[in-house]
Design a protein around this motif. Structure first.
Motif, mmCIF file in Angstrom:
data_model
loop_
_atom_site.group_PDB
_atom_site.id
_atom_site.type_symbol
_atom_site.label_atom_id
_atom_site.label_comp_id
_atom_site.label_asym_id
_atom_site.label_seq_id
_atom_site.Cartn_x
_atom_site.Cartn_y
_atom_site.Cartn_z
ATOM 1 N N ILE A 32 0.801 -1.497 0.075
ATOM 2 C CA ILE A 32 -0.166 0.051 0.109
ATOM 3 C C ILE A 32 0.926 1.225 -0.072
ATOM 4 O O ILE A 32 0.695 2.270 -0.737
ATOM 5 N N VAL A 55 -6.500 -0.307 4.878
ATOM 6 C CA VAL A 55 -5.902 0.350 3.760
ATOM 7 C C VAL A 55 -6.027 1.918 3.921
ATOM 8 O O VAL A 55 -5.104 2.712 3.576
ATOM 9 N N LEU A 109 -9.088 1.419 -4.690
ATOM 10 C CA LEU A 109 -8.230 -0.018 -4.347
ATOM 11 C C LEU A 109 -9.089 -1.048 -3.757
ATOM 12 O O LEU A 109 -10.168 -0.695 -3.613
ATOM 13 N N SER A 111 -8.270 -4.371 -2.189
ATOM 14 C CA SER A 111 -7.347 -5.084 -1.308
ATOM 15 C C SER A 111 -8.031 -6.327 -0.993
ATOM 16 O O SER A 111 -8.824 -6.316 0.111
#
Length: 209
Positions: A32, A55, A109, A111
């Motif tokens: 990250i 995150v 993002l 994740s």
């Protein structure tokens, strides 16, 4: 749908354990941080499958003053995200049903969230993500490959969760079809509680490059 309901129940029940395990999990934190280096201060960022905000927390700690929005289907995870990242905007929603105007975000993002979506759902989400991302802006994507889809116990939950192991080739094809170019691709092993190794895949991509 059982695979979704059982998975969310497990996340709700064990959100604190999950948070403690992965909040500072160095292999993921480092990825990250590498992605954050590519982003400019003040960007509008969408964190899909945000969980407890791990995150988003790294985004906040960078000091780049991002505008952060996060979405997760686990109510307890969303509650934790709001505590961990007070400056973010977090909501409990199903990723399969999200909708935003075109080119709404500078960075998106995902994740380890597509691991809970089947092939069709995953492809549909990535198609949406490509639409929501501004031209020449950034995508972060991580998932696992190499095992059989199904229910599993994890290091943070005795209750089973359902995981999909998407092939890298299929994911690459979907990204390409939606004008998302891979800038960086890395793989690394993750040691499971039973001693087996799962392959984690990390992709940095951009739209239109």
């Amino acid at each position: 749908m059982e695979r979704i309901s059982k998975t969310i129940t497990a996340y709700d029940k064990h959100c604190d354990v999950y948070n403690d395990k992965f909040k500072e999990f160095e292999p993921y934190v480092q990825k990250i941080k590498e992605f954050i280096e590519l982003l400019e201060p003040g960007m509008k960022v969408l964190d899909l499958g945000c969980g407890p905000g791990n995150v988003s927390r790294q985004l906040m700690l960078s000091g780049k003053e991002f505008s952060i929005e996060g979405i997760d289907l686990s109510e307890e995870m969303v509650k934790l995200a709001r505590k961990n990242v007070p400056s973010g905007k977090f909501s409990c929603r199903d990723l399969r049903d999200i909708s935003f105007p075109a080119e709404s975000f500078d960075a998106i993002l995902l994740s380890f969230c597509i691991v809970h979506l089947d092939g069709t759902e995953m492809a549909d989400l990535l198609k949406k993500v490509a639409k929501y991302l501004k031209q020449e802006r950034r995508l972060y994507l991580s998932f696992m490959e190499g095992k059989k889809d199904g229910f599993e116990k994890t290091s943070f939950s005795e209750e089973e969760l359902f995981f999909y192991y998407h092939s890298l080739e299929k994911v690459q094809d979907i990204l390409k079809d939606n004008h998302l170019s891979i800038n960086k691709l890395t793989k690394q092993g993750y040691l499971e509680s039973d001693g087996s190794i799962t392959t984690d895949v990390f992709i940095f991509a951009s739209k239109g490059n």
